[in-house]
Structure formats: structure tokens, C-alpha cells
Design an enzyme around this catalytic site. Structure first.
Site, short mmCIF file in Angstrom:
data_model
loop_
_atom_site.label_atom_id
_atom_site.label_comp_id
_atom_site.label_asym_id
_atom_site.label_seq_id
_atom_site.Cartn_x
_atom_site.Cartn_y
_atom_site.Cartn_z
N ASN A 1 1.03 -0.95 0.54
CA ASN A 1 -0.24 0.24 0.34
C ASN A 1 0.56 1.13 -0.06
O ASN A 1 0.73 1.84 1.15
CB ASN A 1 -0.90 0.10 1.42
CG ASN A 1 -2.00 0.68 1.02
OD1 ASN A 1 -2.58 1.82 1.62
ND2 ASN A 1 -2.81 0.91 -0.12
N HIS B 1 3.73 4.06 -0.08
CA HIS B 1 2.45 6.09 -0.87
C HIS B 1 4.22 6.75 -0.50
O HIS B 1 5.20 6.23 -0.47
CB HIS B 1 1.74 6.50 0.56
CG HIS B 1 2.14 6.50 1.87
ND1 HIS B 1 3.70 6.18 2.02
CD2 HIS B 1 1.89 5.73 2.83
CE1 HIS B 1 3.45 5.77 3.49
NE2 HIS B 1 2.38 5.44 3.60
N LEU C 1 2.60 10.64 6.60
CA LEU C 1 1.81 9.56 5.65
C LEU C 1 1.95 8.31 6.46
O LEU C 1 2.91 7.83 6.96
CB LEU C 1 2.40 9.50 4.29
CG LEU C 1 2.92 10.66 3.29
CD1 LEU C 1 2.79 10.01 2.11
CD2 LEU C 1 1.31 11.60 3.48
N SER C 2 0.98 7.48 6.02
CA SER C 2 0.77 6.04 6.59
C SER C 2 -0.18 5.94 5.93
O SER C 2 -1.45 5.75 5.77
CB SER C 2 0.75 5.84 8.59
OG SER C 2 0.31 5.60 8.64
N GLN D 1 11.11 1.38 15.57
CA GLN D 1 11.16 0.05 15.10
C GLN D 1 12.19 0.71 14.46
O GLN D 1 13.51 -0.95 13.89
CB GLN D 1 9.76 -0.11 13.24
CG GLN D 1 10.36 -0.84 12.47
CD GLN D 1 9.38 -0.46 11.77
OE1 GLN D 1 8.32 -2.03 11.91
NE2 GLN D 1 9.51 -0.29 10.46
N ASP E 1 8.52 4.95 11.69
CA ASP E 1 8.43 4.07 13.22
C ASP E 1 9.98 4.45 13.70
O ASP E 1 10.79 3.19 13.73
CB ASP E 1 7.87 2.76 12.43
CG ASP E 1 6.53 3.06 11.44
OD1 ASP E 1 6.17 3.23 12.21
OD2 ASP E 1 6.82 3.53 10.14
N HIS F 1 7.31 5.53 1.92
CA HIS F 1 7.58 4.22 1.43
C HIS F 1 8.89 4.54 -0.17
O HIS F 1 10.15 4.32 0.42
CB HIS F 1 7.36 3.19 1.26
CG HIS F 1 6.15 3.00 1.76
ND1 HIS F 1 4.82 3.30 1.84
CD2 HIS F 1 6.31 1.91 2.90
CE1 HIS F 1 3.56 2.18 2.42
NE2 HIS F 1 4.76 2.12 3.48
P1 PAJ Z 1 5.11 -0.32 6.50
O1 PAJ Z 1 4.42 0.53 7.54
O2 PAJ Z 1 4.95 -0.59 5.16
O3 PAJ Z 1 6.26 0.75 6.80
C1 PAJ Z 1 8.00 0.50 5.29
C2 PAJ Z 1 8.79 1.64 5.49
O4 PAJ Z 1 7.87 2.99 5.21
C3 PAJ Z 1 9.22 1.59 7.41
O5 PAJ Z 1 10.56 1.66 7.41
C4 PAJ Z 1 8.31 2.96 7.56
O6 PAJ Z 1 9.07 3.49 8.70
C5 PAJ Z 1 8.53 3.87 5.81
N1 PAJ Z 1 7.32 4.82 6.26
C6 PAJ Z 1 6.25 4.54 6.40
N2 PAJ Z 1 5.39 5.76 6.75
C7 PAJ Z 1 6.47 6.78 6.36
C8 PAJ Z 1 6.81 8.50 6.01
N3 PAJ Z 1 5.61 8.77 6.29
N4 PAJ Z 1 7.72 8.22 6.33
C9 PAJ Z 1 8.91 8.21 5.80
N5 PAJ Z 1 9.05 6.81 5.78
C10 PAJ Z 1 8.20 5.90 6.37
O7 PAJ Z 1 7.35 -0.50 8.57
C11 PAJ Z 1 6.76 -1.30 8.57
O8 PAJ Z 1 5.88 -1.22 6.42
C12 PAJ Z 1 6.67 -3.67 8.46
O9 PAJ Z 1 6.87 -3.02 10.53
C13 PAJ Z 1 8.19 -3.70 7.87
C14 PAJ Z 1 9.43 -3.43 8.59
C15 PAJ Z 1 7.78 -3.78 6.33
C16 PAJ Z 1 8.40 -5.32 8.79
O10 PAJ Z 1 6.99 -5.68 8.20
#
Ligand code: PAJ
Length: 283
Positions: free
Chosen positions: A27, A29, A176-177, A145, A142, A32
């Protein structure tokens, strides 16, 4: 972009350039994609994983409904010139997997999400052992994390280096999330208040720091309490709003210089997290 579905096919990944692993749950954005762009600007080969990891979801969490949009994700990755996309099958990925305990999992998000970081570290470790990348990229959004993974890499003496990318935000400040999709546009505007609170606290810290001493701590903690109450009144169920040492995630002391203002709150049933990292000059 080459799509890899079987673990054995990871052997086809060319290693003429250092390889960057970017683990995601899809998903995708701009948050990522910013990690992918960062790896590209560092002239690294890029391997993105998309896998919704069941190990990191609690029994009452949104594993079943977590947004999945593989076709659009692939289009975005191709547009950004990603080199490899790894789409593992759960069965093969979990064969012989080692279940690990995460460092720093008693703090912040770890308190209300027992087992969450164990699940994250277990899956990320699995990717690291299969892919053996020179680098891995994680987002500051995160923060806990990435710190868990950084500590894990150090504790296990793993050769992969972690690169941190800044939080990408909406115009209104909301980080963003993928979970923002659960909220309407209006609710997202309201949700942006959590970042406004973090900014107010960071400004308060800057002012109070010049006063120094215990007084500095008391004033900042008071600011947190006040803002937490205000958010609660506006319909946020605040899990924590804390100022912590950015390396240990324990409550700050007067001598800390690297600090993190971190929040987690449920809003309209959606868990939102955000943080601001600050480096304070020694007084
Ligand atoms: P996910 O939530 O898909 O995020 C993947 C990566 O994108 C993570 O490193 C997260 O910190 C980064 N990310 C998400 N939103 C962001 C934003 N607004 N600005 C910058 N980076 C952002 O995090 C995970 O997945 C899982 O826990 C995973 C590490 C894949 C393990 O399953």
C-alpha cells in the site's frame, strides 16, 4: 523491475552494486517511495519487499483489513525504477524461521502492542539472512522500529548498515501512513493535530532548555500532560505522549542531548504514531 517470488530466485539478484533492502507491507505511498529514492540517490541497487507480516499484528489488530494494493504498488515501483521486488509466499518464508526477541520492546509502542517488535525483528532478520543486503532503509516515522533494528544489527554483529529516511508528511503535517486510508479527508485534517502537539512541545523544549536544570524537565512534562488532555477532549485516545532519550527511549534526564518527542494515539479507531527528534545543545 524483476519480480521474485521464490526464495531460491534471490540468487539471481546482481551484486555489481551494493544492495539496499527496503522492507514494506505494501500500500505504498510517498513515505515508502522516499526510501527508494534515497537509495537510488546513493547509487545503490534496490530491493523492495512487500509482505503483510502476521507476526507483528496483535489479535485485535487489523491484519485482515490491512490495505492491500499490489497492482498500484508495482506501478509505483516501476515508475521509481526499483530494481527488484520480493513477494515471498508465507509458507516458504516461515519454513525454519527463527522467532526472535526484540531489543527495546518494553518502551513506548511496545507497552501496548506486546509481541509487535518481536514480530518485526523476526521478519526483518529473515529478510536480512536471505538477501544479505549491504544496506537497509527505514523511515523515521517508525522511530522505535528503526532503533530496534539498529540495536539488533549491532547486537548480532550483522554487516548490514541501516540508513534512516525522514518522515514524509501531508501538507497539513500528518505523517503519511497506509492506515490514514481508514480516515476520511476531514478526519485526516483533524488527525494532523498530533503533529501540531509535537511541534508545540519541541518549541517549549527549546525555550525551557535555556533555563536549564530540573525546572526544564518539569515544564516540558507539564506541557505534555496539558496537550495530552487537550487531545483526549478532542476525541483522541492517547496511548502515550512522551519526551524520551532517543537512544534508550527512557524518560529524559537533564543531561540528555538527543531526545525524541513521541506520540501514539487512536483516532476514530485508527492508531496513529508520530515523533520529532531533537538534538539539544549542552547547557
Ligand atoms: P510499512 O508500514 O509498510 O513501512 C515500511 C517502511 O516505510 C518503514 O521503514 C516505515 O518507517 C517507512 N515509512 C512509512 N511511512 C513513512 C513516512 N510517512 N515517511 C517516511 N517513511 C515512512 O514498517 C513496516 O512496514 C513493517 O513493520 C516492516 C518493517 C516492513 C516489517 O514487516
Amino acid at each position: 523491475m524483476e519480480i521474485i517470488k521464490k526464495i531460491g530466485d534471490l540468487n539471481n539478484v546482481k551484486r555489481s552494486k551494493p544492495l539496499a533492502l527496503i522492507p514494506t507491507m505494501g500500500n505504498l505511498h510517498q513515505g515508502h517511495l522516499s526510501l527508494l529514492k534515497k537509495a537510488k540517490t546513493l547509487n545503490l541497487a534496490t530491493l523492495v519487499t512487500i509482505f503483510v507480516n502476521p507476526l507483528q499484528f496483535g489479535p485485535k489488530e487489523d491484519l485482515e483489513t490491512y490495505p492491500r494494493s499490489l497492482d498500484q504498488d508495482m506501478e509505483k515501483l516501476i515508475e521509481e525504477d526499483c530494481d527488484y521486488l520480493f513477494l515471498p509466499k508465507k509458507k516458504e518464508l516461515f519454513e525454519g524461521i527463527k522467532y526472535l526477541k526484540a531489543p527495546l520492546s518494553d518502551q513506548l509502542c511496545g507497552q501496548n502492542r506486546p509481541g509487535h517488535f518481536d514480530g518485526v525483528v523476526t521478519i526483518v532478520h529473515r529478510f536480512l539472512e536471505l538477501i544479505k543486503p549491504e544496506f537497509c532503509l527505514f523511515g523515521q516515522k517508525d522511530f522505535q522500529q528503526q532503533l530496534v533494528i539498529k540495536n539488533h544489527l549491532e547486537n548480532e554483529n550483522l554487516p548490514t548498515k541501516l540508513i534512516l529516511g525522514p518522515t514524509v508528511r501531508d501538507k497539513n503535517g500528518l505523517a503519511l501512513s497506509s492506515r490514514n486510508n481508514y480516515l476520511t479527508n476531514k478526519e485526516q485534517e483533524e488527525a494532523a493535530q498530533i503533529f501540531k502537539c509535537l511541534k508545540i512541545i519541541s518549541e517549549t523544549i527549546a525555550i525551557n532548555k535555556s533555563n536549564g536544570g530540573e525546572d526544564f524537565l518539569i515544564k516540558n512534562l507539564d506541557a505534555c500532560k496539558k496537550l495530552k488532555n487537550q487531545l483526549q477532549k478532542k476525541g483522541f485516545d492517547v496511548d502515550y505522549l512522551e519526551i524520551v532519550n532517543a537512544n534508550t527511549l527512557k524518560k529524559i534526564t537533564v543531561s540528555d542531548s538527543e531526545i525524541l518527542i513521541a506520540i501514539a494515539a487512536n483516532f476514530k479507531g485508527v492508531r496513529l504514531i508520530d515523533n520529532i527528534y531533537l538534538e539539544l545543545p549542552f547547557s
